[in-house]
Design a protein around this motif. Sequence first.
Motif, PDB file in Angstrom:
ATOM      1  N   ASP A  57      -0.221   0.557  -8.617  1.00 42.85           N
ATOM      2  CA  ASP A  57      -0.100  -0.320  -7.455  1.00 42.85           C
ATOM      3  C   ASP A  57       1.168  -0.132  -6.638  1.00 42.85           C
ATOM      4  N   PHE A  58       1.994   0.843  -7.003  1.00 42.62           N
ATOM      5  CA  PHE A  58       3.260   1.021  -6.293  1.00 42.62           C
ATOM      6  C   PHE A  58       3.568   2.488  -6.077  1.00 42.62           C
ATOM      7  N   ASP A  59       4.275   2.757  -4.991  1.00 41.58           N
ATOM      8  CA  ASP A  59       4.856   4.078  -4.770  1.00 41.58           C
ATOM      9  C   ASP A  59       6.257   4.053  -5.369  1.00 41.58           C
ATOM     10  N   LEU A  60       6.494   4.940  -6.309  1.00 39.91           N
ATOM     11  CA  LEU A  60       7.776   4.984  -6.999  1.00 39.91           C
ATOM     12  C   LEU A  60       8.754   5.812  -6.169  1.00 39.91           C
TER      13      LEU A  60
ATOM     14  N   TRP B 243      16.582  -0.980 -16.954  1.00 39.24           N
ATOM     15  CA  TRP B 243      16.822  -0.137 -15.781  1.00 39.24           C
ATOM     16  C   TRP B 243      16.528  -0.899 -14.499  1.00 39.24           C
ATOM     17  N   ILE B 244      17.031  -0.338 -13.413  1.00 42.30           N
ATOM     18  CA  ILE B 244      16.808  -0.883 -12.077  1.00 42.30           C
ATOM     19  C   ILE B 244      16.300   0.255 -11.198  1.00 42.30           C
ATOM     20  N   ASP B 245      15.363  -0.050 -10.309  1.00 39.86           N
ATOM     21  CA  ASP B 245      14.721   1.007  -9.533  1.00 39.86           C
ATOM     22  C   ASP B 245      14.461   0.550  -8.104  1.00 39.86           C
ATOM     23  N   LEU B 246      13.934   1.478  -7.317  1.00 39.14           N
ATOM     24  CA  LEU B 246      13.471   1.170  -5.969  1.00 39.14           C
ATOM     25  C   LEU B 246      12.028   1.651  -5.869  1.00 39.14           C
ATOM     26  N   MET B 247      11.133   0.769  -5.417  1.00 40.26           N
ATOM     27  CA  MET B 247       9.730   1.117  -5.275  1.00 40.26           C
ATOM     28  C   MET B 247       9.129   0.328  -4.124  1.00 40.26           C
ATOM     29  N   GLY B 248       7.911   0.699  -3.719  1.00 40.77           N
ATOM     30  CA  GLY B 248       7.247   0.008  -2.619  1.00 40.77           C
ATOM     31  C   GLY B 248       5.762  -0.084  -2.879  1.00 40.77           C
ATOM     32  N   PRO B 249       5.035  -0.790  -2.018  1.00 36.15           N
ATOM     33  CA  PRO B 249       3.583  -0.900  -2.193  1.00 36.15           C
ATOM     34  C   PRO B 249       2.914   0.460  -2.050  1.00 36.15           C
TER      35      PRO B 249
END
Length: 329
Positions: free
Chosen positions: A121-124, A257-263
């Motif tokens: 469900d997400f773009d990593l 961990w910490i990340d950045l992702m989007g729909p």
Amino acid sequence: MTQSNVCLFSRRNLLICSLGSSFSSALFAQRNYPDRPIKAIIPNSPGSSVDTIGRLVMNEVSKLIGQPLVIDNRAGAAGAIGVEATRSALADGYSVLIGSSSAVSVAPFLQKAVTYQPLRDFDLIALVALLPNVLVCHPSLPVNSVTQFLAYARNKNGDTKMASAGLGSVSHLAGAALQVAGGFESLHVPYRGGSQGVASVVSGETDWVLTPAPAAMSLVAGKRLKLLGHSLAPAHHPLGNTPSIGSELTGFEFASWIDLMGPTGMPASVVSLLNKTVGQALQSPSLAKALETHGAIVKSSTPEEFRTYLTKDLDTTRRAVQAANVKPE
């Protein structure tokens, strides 16, 4: 040509022109991305580790990308509310998530109401930071290394007490994973929060805990806890000469961990730009030092590397949840 044919022809041309115009607009928007502020959703409350680290990183990204990044804290349900808000956002690159292992990897296993699947469900976009857990014990335990601790715990045949921040917490799952990997058992004593769990080890009410580093390091410095190892892979050195648990218990790793992702469905060019910008931001020595003060280390990645890491982390989390015998609620 009849009047009806002329009407059909005109409508078809109008539709083609309309589609062509929309396609051109989309391409123009991608080429000029970003041309307005980006909203960064944080699924934690202000002042939390995820919020603090996320703001530090996105402040650097904002400078590089030339647009403000508006922080939107969506706390609740162990991070699931913020993650769900990101999943339902437009996939145009103007809504992204500063996620955490608790919200992305753990919540789907522990909450029946959570329906999102991180890999689907997400773009990593990128990993941002790793936060080590530390294995600490009461100073009276006759151990000074991970190997000695494992031998001690095995010989006790379950007569040791493991503290945690509560059922399903990071310290609970990490401790359960360590018991499985190390071949020993401890009585689990859950508390209402990480500080209480750590305090129980200091007082001698419990024997040990595998807890996020920021919760324990000041007590280690004051010699009120004994530090035995950290939970990152052996290649990482977040705490100076402190050895990794994995260097003495091969293969063990249990990091937050910490990340950045989007729909899912974001334009590939947008994902690529954000990934490169985050990578550039993480090269800042001042940012690396700032993360270090919060017990974190820089961990940049490509989207593909992040997918590989998350796939492994989800499997580790699933096995830890099973070992801890925690049922979804």
